[in-house]
Enzyme design. Sequence first.
Site, PDB file in Angstrom:
ATOM      1  CG  ASP A  31     -18.052 -26.086  24.127  1.00  0.00           C
ATOM      2  OD1 ASP A  31     -18.389 -24.955  24.513  1.00  0.00           O
ATOM      3  OD2 ASP A  31     -17.689 -26.995  24.914  1.00  0.00           O
ATOM      4  CG  ASN A  88     -24.211 -19.469  29.485  1.00  0.00           C
ATOM      5  OD1 ASN A  88     -25.418 -19.387  29.258  1.00  0.00           O
ATOM      6  ND2 ASN A  88     -23.513 -20.565  29.218  1.00  0.00           N
ATOM      7  N   GLY A  94     -24.370 -18.791  34.490  1.00  0.00           N
ATOM      8  CA  GLY A  94     -23.683 -20.048  34.198  1.00  0.00           C
ATOM      9  C   GLY A  94     -22.386 -19.883  33.428  1.00  0.00           C
ATOM     10  CD  GLN A  95     -18.955 -15.071  31.499  1.00  0.00           C
ATOM     11  OE1 GLN A  95     -19.691 -14.269  32.081  1.00  0.00           O
ATOM     12  NE2 GLN A  95     -18.011 -14.696  30.670  1.00  0.00           N
ATOM     13  CG  HIS A 101     -18.029 -17.628  25.590  1.00  0.00           C
ATOM     14  ND1 HIS A 101     -17.518 -17.158  26.780  1.00  0.00           N
ATOM     15  CD2 HIS A 101     -18.811 -18.684  25.905  1.00  0.00           C
ATOM     16  CE1 HIS A 101     -17.960 -17.917  27.768  1.00  0.00           C
ATOM     17  NE2 HIS A 101     -18.749 -18.848  27.268  1.00  0.00           N
ATOM     18  CG  HIS A 103     -22.371 -21.453  24.436  1.00  0.00           C
ATOM     19  ND1 HIS A 103     -21.473 -22.456  24.728  1.00  0.00           N
ATOM     20  CD2 HIS A 103     -22.313 -20.579  25.469  1.00  0.00           C
ATOM     21  CE1 HIS A 103     -20.895 -22.197  25.891  1.00  0.00           C
ATOM     22  NE2 HIS A 103     -21.394 -21.061  26.363  1.00  0.00           N
TER      23      HIS A 103
HETATM   24  P1  DGP Z   1     -19.556 -20.900  29.510  1.00  0.00           P
HETATM   25  O1  DGP Z   1     -19.864 -21.957  30.527  1.00  0.00           O
HETATM   26  O2  DGP Z   1     -20.792 -20.244  28.915  1.00  0.00           O
HETATM   27  O3  DGP Z   1     -18.562 -19.905  30.052  1.00  0.00           O
HETATM   28  O4  DGP Z   1     -18.876 -21.674  28.307  1.00  0.00           O
HETATM   29  C1  DGP Z   1     -17.522 -21.967  28.218  1.00  0.00           C
HETATM   30  C2  DGP Z   1     -17.398 -23.042  27.191  1.00  0.00           C
HETATM   31  O5  DGP Z   1     -16.077 -23.086  26.752  1.00  0.00           O
HETATM   32  C3  DGP Z   1     -17.757 -24.448  27.694  1.00  0.00           C
HETATM   33  O6  DGP Z   1     -18.878 -24.945  26.972  1.00  0.00           O
HETATM   34  C4  DGP Z   1     -16.535 -25.275  27.417  1.00  0.00           C
HETATM   35  C5  DGP Z   1     -15.724 -24.419  26.478  1.00  0.00           C
HETATM   36  N1  DGP Z   1     -14.303 -24.530  26.685  1.00  0.00           N
HETATM   37  C6  DGP Z   1     -13.626 -24.244  27.836  1.00  0.00           C
HETATM   38  N2  DGP Z   1     -12.315 -24.459  27.671  1.00  0.00           N
HETATM   39  C7  DGP Z   1     -12.160 -24.869  26.384  1.00  0.00           C
HETATM   40  C8  DGP Z   1     -11.018 -25.241  25.621  1.00  0.00           C
HETATM   41  O7  DGP Z   1      -9.876 -25.236  26.072  1.00  0.00           O
HETATM   42  N3  DGP Z   1     -11.243 -25.627  24.328  1.00  0.00           N
HETATM   43  C9  DGP Z   1     -12.498 -25.637  23.781  1.00  0.00           C
HETATM   44  N4  DGP Z   1     -12.611 -26.041  22.514  1.00  0.00           N
HETATM   45  N5  DGP Z   1     -13.594 -25.282  24.473  1.00  0.00           N
HETATM   46  C10 DGP Z   1     -13.418 -24.906  25.762  1.00  0.00           C
END
Ligand code: DGP
Length: 115
Positions: A31, A88, A94-95, A101, A103
């Site tokens: 992340d 989420n 909180g998505q 996806h 976590h």
């Molecule tokens: P959520 O809030 O549950 O939809 O999580 C989305 C997650 O995705 C957040 O923790 C940050 C991650 N994320 C968003 N954009 C990118 C990206 O471009 N690269 C990476 N590695 N992670 C990302």
Amino acid sequence: MLNTCIFCEIISGRVSSDKVFDDDMLYAFRDVNPQSPVHIVIVPKKHISTLGEVCESDEVVLGHIQVIASKIAKEFLSLKNGFRVVSNCGYDGGQTVYHVHYHLLGGRVFKWPPG
Ligand code: DGP
């Protein structure tokens, strides 16, 4: 403007990521904004916007994600004391990225209930 999905871009390689695991059904990467010492995002390669949109034909890939999350946690990341897997869903959940996806979080003790 074209509606692109950042996780589809990552899966395709058009956007770079720190890959942890990859197979025919899913892609896992670190992340960009880690919430714990270990924070991996696991995504199905098929674009599904939220858990609220899944159907019975998605059972295989969603089950596979659970198995691979466990494998990544134990075999690749050595999270011997445990870990947390969270998905989420939607605004209240909180998505922020609308491509289903999970976590995979580890490396510290988590509280319950979450905020
Ligand atoms: P959520 O809030 O549950 O939809 O999580 C989305 C997650 O995705 C957040 O923790 C940050 C991650 N994320 C968003 N954009 C990118 C990206 O471009 N690269 C990476 N590695 N992670 C990302």
